[in-house]
Scaffold this motif. Structure first.
Motif, PDB file in Angstrom:
ATOM      1  N   GLN A   1      37.706   6.094 -45.638  1.00 57.03           N
ATOM      2  CA  GLN A   1      37.730   7.146 -46.651  1.00 57.03           C
ATOM      3  C   GLN A   1      36.357   7.336 -47.286  1.00 57.03           C
TER       4      GLN A   1
ATOM      5  N   TYR B   1      46.386   5.981 -38.504  1.00 58.20           N
ATOM      6  CA  TYR B   1      46.211   6.414 -39.888  1.00 58.20           C
ATOM      7  C   TYR B   1      45.350   7.666 -39.955  1.00 58.20           C
TER       8      TYR B   1
ATOM      9  N   SER C   1      47.101  15.352 -43.674  1.00 63.10           N
ATOM     10  CA  SER C   1      47.218  15.436 -45.124  1.00 63.10           C
ATOM     11  C   SER C   1      46.436  16.615 -45.687  1.00 63.10           C
TER      12      SER C   1
ATOM     13  N   TYR D   1      45.822  11.079 -41.883  1.00 62.93           N
ATOM     14  CA  TYR D   1      44.789  11.550 -42.801  1.00 62.93           C
ATOM     15  C   TYR D   1      44.471  13.023 -42.554  1.00 62.93           C
TER      16      TYR D   1
ATOM     17  N   TYR E   1      39.680  10.903 -50.608  1.00 58.11           N
ATOM     18  CA  TYR E   1      40.639   9.819 -50.809  1.00 58.11           C
ATOM     19  C   TYR E   1      42.040  10.384 -51.090  1.00 58.11           C
TER      20      TYR E   1
END
Length: 328
Positions: free
Chosen positions: A60, A129, A136, A133, A66
């Motif tokens: 991140q 992940y 998102s 990410y 974040y």
């Protein structure tokens, strides 16, 4: 309200299905991850929770963005459970060590009985992940960008993948980025080449277009904070100042230059040792020639000394005779 209720109900039903074969479940809550596992995996789950919080935070920081929501990770209790939950999915998912379930935004890991290959498991964890990410923030991100980000920033882009890219460029059927937007190659022999090209495409953006790369994620975060998720192509165009199709053409030259660079490196790796061997052989030959020349000179010098010794006049003979003759 009804839509939100439906989504909650759907998530609840999916969770029940996922854990239907778990005798009991354990939840390990980290700062960024929520890991669900059986009690026998508690130690592994705690270790992964701590390590992955650290790995994800480092990633991140690289992006400068974040996400607020923790990601849910399920450790499969056994191989049969994992196979059951990948049944009917694409073959590339069935054979993988983990997959990201986009529908409920959950990562499922295939775990082993022992802790061997733990570093590889962490890379796989971070790989999945990164898919989470991207989803998102961005809608409709192409597959090459998804896999390129996941491979490159999880540390899976290595020298072997660079060599594989070179081999694929020379002998394989190279697909353009536009052809890599939605589907994986049909043949499993081409999967690794797909990952290699994808990661090289993202590496190029990160290394050669770094201001645009950071701006890309900054704008994505700003839009999300406003409740908006921008489409990939629009965000790409606004931050890199080119369309995705224009980048595809630009990347063709990058692939060519990368191929030529690796080809030169491979040739140099062969020429270097050969040149070293050649110099060693030349040195040995010169040494032998020098020794033979030295030996020949020594032998000639010895012969000359031997010849001079045979023609010499003994003291007191010829000199005295000549002296007496002259006096007569």
């Amino acid at each position: 309200m009804f839509k939100r209720y439906s989504l909650v109900s759907l998530y609840f039903l999916i969770s029940i299905a996922l854990f239907s074969q778990f005798p009991s479940t354990l939840t390990i809550q980290g700062d960024i991850t929520t890991i669900k596992c059986i009690p026998q995996q508690k130690k592994l789950g705690q270790h992964l929770s701590k390590e992955m919080d650290m790995y994800i935070t480092a990633f991140q920081k690289q992006m400068g963005v974040y996400p607020d929501e923790p990601v849910t990770v399920i450790l499969s209790p056994n191989a049969d459970w994992y196979e059951k939950h990948t049944f009917g999915k694409r073959e590339i998912v069935q054979q993988a060590n983990a997959f990201y379930n986009k529908r409920d935004r959950t990562i499922i890991l295939r775990t082993k009985k022992n802790s061997s290959g733990l570093r590889g498991l962490k890379q796989v964890f971070l790989h999945e992940y990164i898919h989470y990410y991207i989803d998102s923030y961005i809608a409709n991100a192409p597959l090459w960008f998804h896999e390129g980000m996941a491979v490159y920033f999880s540390g899976q882009h290595n020298f072997n993948r660079e060599v594989l890219f070179t081999y694929s460029y020379l002998f394989g059927d190279r697909a353009s980025l536009m052809e890599m937007r939605r589907t994986y190659p049909e043949s499993k022999n081409d999967w690794e080449a797909f990952y290699a090209v994808s990661s090289l495409a993202v590496k190029t953006l990160y290394k050669e277009q770094k201001p645009g790369f950071y701006k890309f994620w900054y704008i994505a975060e700003q839009l999300k904070s406003q409740g908006k998720i921008v489409h990939f192509s629009k965000l790409f165009n606004a931050t890199f100042f080119m369309t995705t199709s224009a980048y595809d053409k630009y990347f063709e030259n990058i692939q060519k230059n990368t191929f030529l660079g690796h080809l030169f490196g491979v040739l140099a790796s062969f020429v270097g040792p050969l040149l070293t061997v050649f110099l060693i052989i030349a040195y040995v030959r010169k040494r032998k020639e020098y020794k033979l020349l030295t030996k020949r000179l020594d032998e000639e010098e010895q012969r000359e000394e031997s010849d001079d010794g045979g023609d010499s006049i003994p003291k007191g003979s010829g000199t005295e005779e000549s002296t007496s003759t002259e006096q007569a």
